[in-house]
Write a protein that holds these residues in place. Sequence first.
Motif, PDB file in Angstrom:
ATOM      1  N   ILE A  21     -18.932  -3.984 -17.063  1.00  0.00           N
ATOM      2  CA  ILE A  21     -20.809  -3.688 -16.504  1.00  0.00           C
ATOM      3  C   ILE A  21     -20.859  -4.903 -15.415  1.00  0.00           C
ATOM      4  O   ILE A  21     -21.340  -3.775 -14.285  1.00  0.00           O
ATOM      5  CB  ILE A  21     -21.224  -3.479 -17.560  1.00  0.00           C
ATOM      6  CG1 ILE A  21     -21.367  -2.240 -18.747  1.00  0.00           C
ATOM      7  CG2 ILE A  21     -22.823  -3.066 -17.495  1.00  0.00           C
ATOM      8  CD1 ILE A  21     -22.109  -2.817 -19.751  1.00  0.00           C
ATOM      9  N   LYS A  24     -19.865  -3.621 -11.858  1.00  0.00           N
ATOM     10  CA  LYS A  24     -20.270  -2.251 -11.445  1.00  0.00           C
ATOM     11  C   LYS A  24     -21.620  -2.780 -11.143  1.00  0.00           C
ATOM     12  O   LYS A  24     -22.098  -2.373  -9.570  1.00  0.00           O
ATOM     13  CB  LYS A  24     -19.718  -0.969 -12.605  1.00  0.00           C
ATOM     14  CG  LYS A  24     -18.670  -0.197 -12.607  1.00  0.00           C
ATOM     15  CD  LYS A  24     -18.663   0.272 -11.940  1.00  0.00           C
ATOM     16  CE  LYS A  24     -17.625   1.233 -11.682  1.00  0.00           C
ATOM     17  NZ  LYS A  24     -17.254   2.308 -10.517  1.00  0.00           N
ATOM     18  N   VAL A  25     -22.471  -3.387 -11.792  1.00  0.00           N
ATOM     19  CA  VAL A  25     -23.440  -3.497 -11.016  1.00  0.00           C
ATOM     20  C   VAL A  25     -23.590  -4.418 -10.130  1.00  0.00           C
ATOM     21  O   VAL A  25     -24.358  -4.453  -9.246  1.00  0.00           O
ATOM     22  CB  VAL A  25     -24.335  -4.213 -11.738  1.00  0.00           C
ATOM     23  CG1 VAL A  25     -25.538  -4.654 -11.731  1.00  0.00           C
ATOM     24  CG2 VAL A  25     -24.494  -3.726 -13.578  1.00  0.00           C
ATOM     25  N   ASN A  28     -22.476  -2.601  -6.740  1.00  0.00           N
ATOM     26  CA  ASN A  28     -23.270  -1.359  -6.222  1.00  0.00           C
ATOM     27  C   ASN A  28     -24.709  -2.287  -5.717  1.00  0.00           C
ATOM     28  O   ASN A  28     -25.017  -1.809  -4.643  1.00  0.00           O
ATOM     29  CB  ASN A  28     -24.558  -1.117  -7.469  1.00  0.00           C
ATOM     30  CG  ASN A  28     -23.254   0.478  -8.636  1.00  0.00           C
ATOM     31  OD1 ASN A  28     -22.302   0.720  -7.584  1.00  0.00           O
ATOM     32  ND2 ASN A  28     -23.682   0.542  -9.366  1.00  0.00           N
ATOM     33  N   LYS A 119     -28.495 -10.072 -21.342  1.00  0.00           N
ATOM     34  CA  LYS A 119     -27.199  -8.731 -21.184  1.00  0.00           C
ATOM     35  C   LYS A 119     -28.283  -8.301 -21.370  1.00  0.00           C
ATOM     36  O   LYS A 119     -29.298  -8.205 -22.157  1.00  0.00           O
ATOM     37  CB  LYS A 119     -26.837  -8.971 -22.534  1.00  0.00           C
ATOM     38  CG  LYS A 119     -25.156 -10.091 -22.037  1.00  0.00           C
ATOM     39  CD  LYS A 119     -24.191  -9.672 -22.230  1.00  0.00           C
ATOM     40  CE  LYS A 119     -23.086 -10.537 -22.154  1.00  0.00           C
ATOM     41  NZ  LYS A 119     -21.630 -11.103 -22.935  1.00  0.00           N
ATOM     42  N   PRO A 120     -28.148  -6.931 -21.165  1.00  0.00           N
ATOM     43  CA  PRO A 120     -26.754  -6.436 -20.114  1.00  0.00           C
ATOM     44  C   PRO A 120     -27.602  -6.793 -18.823  1.00  0.00           C
ATOM     45  O   PRO A 120     -28.945  -6.396 -18.890  1.00  0.00           O
ATOM     46  CB  PRO A 120     -27.163  -4.771 -20.249  1.00  0.00           C
ATOM     47  CG  PRO A 120     -28.784  -4.285 -20.761  1.00  0.00           C
ATOM     48  CD  PRO A 120     -28.536  -5.690 -21.879  1.00  0.00           C
ATOM     49  N   ASN A 122     -28.810  -6.030 -15.703  1.00  0.00           N
ATOM     50  CA  ASN A 122     -28.513  -4.345 -14.803  1.00  0.00           C
ATOM     51  C   ASN A 122     -29.285  -4.625 -13.159  1.00  0.00           C
ATOM     52  O   ASN A 122     -29.340  -6.027 -12.867  1.00  0.00           O
ATOM     53  CB  ASN A 122     -29.702  -3.624 -15.392  1.00  0.00           C
ATOM     54  CG  ASN A 122     -30.699  -4.321 -14.871  1.00  0.00           C
ATOM     55  OD1 ASN A 122     -31.412  -5.029 -13.833  1.00  0.00           O
ATOM     56  ND2 ASN A 122     -32.143  -4.498 -16.572  1.00  0.00           N
TER      57      ASN A 122
ATOM     58  N   LEU B 162     -25.803  -4.676 -26.715  1.00  0.00           N
ATOM     59  CA  LEU B 162     -26.434  -4.816 -25.448  1.00  0.00           C
ATOM     60  C   LEU B 162     -25.279  -4.448 -24.410  1.00  0.00           C
ATOM     61  O   LEU B 162     -25.254  -4.082 -23.384  1.00  0.00           O
ATOM     62  CB  LEU B 162     -26.482  -6.185 -25.211  1.00  0.00           C
ATOM     63  CG  LEU B 162     -27.648  -6.717 -25.952  1.00  0.00           C
ATOM     64  CD1 LEU B 162     -27.954  -8.337 -25.356  1.00  0.00           C
ATOM     65  CD2 LEU B 162     -28.931  -6.147 -25.889  1.00  0.00           C
ATOM     66  N   SER B 163     -23.609  -4.306 -25.234  1.00  0.00           N
ATOM     67  CA  SER B 163     -22.911  -3.542 -23.971  1.00  0.00           C
ATOM     68  C   SER B 163     -22.857  -2.331 -23.902  1.00  0.00           C
ATOM     69  O   SER B 163     -22.783  -1.862 -22.858  1.00  0.00           O
ATOM     70  CB  SER B 163     -21.412  -3.764 -24.360  1.00  0.00           C
ATOM     71  OG  SER B 163     -21.098  -5.137 -24.813  1.00  0.00           O
ATOM     72  N   ILE B 165     -25.754  -0.556 -24.654  1.00  0.00           N
ATOM     73  CA  ILE B 165     -27.372   0.123 -23.711  1.00  0.00           C
ATOM     74  C   ILE B 165     -26.969  -0.478 -21.591  1.00  0.00           C
ATOM     75  O   ILE B 165     -27.104   0.395 -20.949  1.00  0.00           O
ATOM     76  CB  ILE B 165     -28.379  -1.191 -24.206  1.00  0.00           C
ATOM     77  CG1 ILE B 165     -28.730  -0.923 -25.282  1.00  0.00           C
ATOM     78  CG2 ILE B 165     -29.713  -1.112 -22.818  1.00  0.00           C
ATOM     79  CD1 ILE B 165     -29.631  -1.525 -25.902  1.00  0.00           C
ATOM     80  N   GLY B 166     -26.180  -0.877 -21.796  1.00  0.00           N
ATOM     81  CA  GLY B 166     -25.755  -1.481 -20.217  1.00  0.00           C
ATOM     82  C   GLY B 166     -24.759  -0.636 -19.335  1.00  0.00           C
ATOM     83  O   GLY B 166     -25.231   0.133 -18.452  1.00  0.00           O
ATOM     84  N   ALA B 167     -24.312   0.154 -20.793  1.00  0.00           N
ATOM     85  CA  ALA B 167     -22.855   0.901 -20.564  1.00  0.00           C
ATOM     86  C   ALA B 167     -23.111   2.480 -19.983  1.00  0.00           C
ATOM     87  O   ALA B 167     -23.404   2.801 -18.988  1.00  0.00           O
ATOM     88  CB  ALA B 167     -21.927   0.726 -21.090  1.00  0.00           C
ATOM     89  N   ASP B 169     -26.659   2.321 -19.215  1.00  0.00           N
ATOM     90  CA  ASP B 169     -27.533   2.113 -17.847  1.00  0.00           C
ATOM     91  C   ASP B 169     -26.793   3.042 -16.636  1.00  0.00           C
ATOM     92  O   ASP B 169     -27.342   3.625 -16.018  1.00  0.00           O
ATOM     93  CB  ASP B 169     -27.722   0.953 -17.947  1.00  0.00           C
ATOM     94  CG  ASP B 169     -29.449   1.067 -16.978  1.00  0.00           C
ATOM     95  OD1 ASP B 169     -30.348   1.812 -16.616  1.00  0.00           O
ATOM     96  OD2 ASP B 169     -29.249  -0.175 -16.175  1.00  0.00           O
ATOM     97  N   LEU B 170     -25.584   2.276 -16.444  1.00  0.00           N
ATOM     98  CA  LEU B 170     -24.396   2.237 -15.413  1.00  0.00           C
ATOM     99  C   LEU B 170     -23.937   3.843 -15.362  1.00  0.00           C
ATOM    100  O   LEU B 170     -24.212   4.625 -14.397  1.00  0.00           O
ATOM    101  CB  LEU B 170     -23.199   1.573 -16.216  1.00  0.00           C
ATOM    102  CG  LEU B 170     -23.564   0.909 -15.601  1.00  0.00           C
ATOM    103  CD1 LEU B 170     -21.544   0.210 -15.830  1.00  0.00           C
ATOM    104  CD2 LEU B 170     -23.808   0.186 -14.026  1.00  0.00           C
ATOM    105  N   LEU B 183     -15.207   4.491 -18.673  1.00  0.00           N
ATOM    106  CA  LEU B 183     -16.842   4.736 -19.785  1.00  0.00           C
ATOM    107  C   LEU B 183     -17.003   4.247 -21.046  1.00  0.00           C
ATOM    108  O   LEU B 183     -17.100   3.753 -22.034  1.00  0.00           O
ATOM    109  CB  LEU B 183     -18.062   4.549 -18.748  1.00  0.00           C
ATOM    110  CG  LEU B 183     -19.278   3.352 -19.074  1.00  0.00           C
ATOM    111  CD1 LEU B 183     -19.146   2.048 -18.719  1.00  0.00           C
ATOM    112  CD2 LEU B 183     -20.510   3.813 -17.843  1.00  0.00           C
TER     113      LEU B 183
END
Lengths: 133, 367
Positions: A21, A24-25, A28, A119-120, A122, B162-163, B165-167, B169-170, B183
């Motif tokens: 994650i 990627k963030v 981006n 976390k997470p 963004n 949270l992982s 949630i982050g994923a 979002d991505l 993913l």
Amino acid sequence: MGNIKKLNFIVIDDSKLDCFIAEKVITNTGKCDDVVSFVSAEQALESIISTEQAPHLHTIILVDIQMPVMNGFQFIEAFEKLGTDVIRNYTIFVISSSINENDLKRVDNYTSVKQFLNKPLNSNVLGALLSQY
Amino acid sequence: MNNKNKIKVLYIDDEQNNLVGFKATFRFDYNILIAIDTDQAYNHLKAHPDISVILCDQRMPEITGSIFFEEMKDRYPDPVRMLITGYSDIESVIDAVNKGHIYRYIKKPWTDADIRSAIEEGNKYYISTSMLAVKNKELQAAYDELGKFTYSVTHDLRGPLLSVIGAIDLAKNMDDLTEIRSLLNMMDDAVKKLDEFIRNTHEYYNLKRGKLIFEKIDFNKLMADAASIFNIAGRMDNVHFISKVDQDEDFYSDENSIKIILNNLFSNAFKFQKKNGSEKFVSTNINISNGNAEIIVKDNGIGIDESHINKIFTMFYRATSDEPGSGFGLYNVKDAITRLGGTIKVESALNEGTTFIVSLPSKETEP
């Protein structure tokens, strides 16, 4: 500022998904030149020690707190012993799921840590952070 | 009555005749220790931490009984202190009672019945206060553990959540299906980890609070059940699951605890395999003889570094970040084994593999 300078990133997190994650963030944002992930803080430290940093390049470290073997705090303590020549090339952000007050307070005690991030990760948060570089 | 079960009483008096007479009178009912001065008294207190009642004469040449009690009570707070004294010393007795140095006093001349009732009452008080101290200690330990527990649980529950949630979002901004699939696989792992953690928490609770039920254990059946689960996992990762059970006699234990032990050892053995190892295996050898079960679980996986091996049974300890784990599994294993009265040993070499040797006694009686 002014001319767009690209940054290097190091992500240290024992969760592979969280590394993915973050990568990627970071990619981006378009401000990233290179990003490397480590699931072990020890390996990250070894890599930092053995890497000759190009003088004009700055590296952002995102490090998790709770990790097996070497946790985030232990990593930061070991990092701070590396000497100013190394330290000045890096900026550390702690990124954690912790909502423990002691953890949050402890982060404040490390001079090399710029900020605590929840976390997470963004793109809004990271984008805001990187606007200063 | 066995001397061990008798109330242990220390009697201090500067007159030898009193000591001898006292011991002769009460030695059948109580375990009597005598001291002619405070030096001897301290020696007894040091050697017998289980003294429950101390009787001391008030008038002694070097020191009064009340001052002796005042001096000794910080170092030996547990025994119940009683002063033996004549009427003329009543002022000092009142003082001692008010300062909390003595539990009660016995008036001279005493009768056997006075002493007996004083010892019995004193012992009741001793038992209830020392039980309270033990309970307090247990409570403090449980409270400390709860603090540690909550800290780690928060992390281990929130982390995977949270992982994900982050994923998510991505994924919202992803167009590449292959990327989304990979993913999803990672999200799958995170959610499974969360589920494993919750199951481990449940096991932990059961082990701590649950009652053991000792019944006949059929190791062949247990292993057949385990094989049906782990053979599938093994086929996916190319790990051979070999098991051999040698059971000719009845064995009694708590089946749930044994399942927890086996499952955790197996899932670790499968989890900590070498990524590119060849001829990977997990082998189990169970041998029941002379009322003892020996369970050997061996693998040729990544092994455990020497510097971590002493800590692997510690709650929330994780020796590697190569594989996800809750740091709960081996703690639960050790806890279960301890409750069943057994032992566990581990032998391991880095990059060569790990062997766990569990020994459990058959429990034919109720716990």
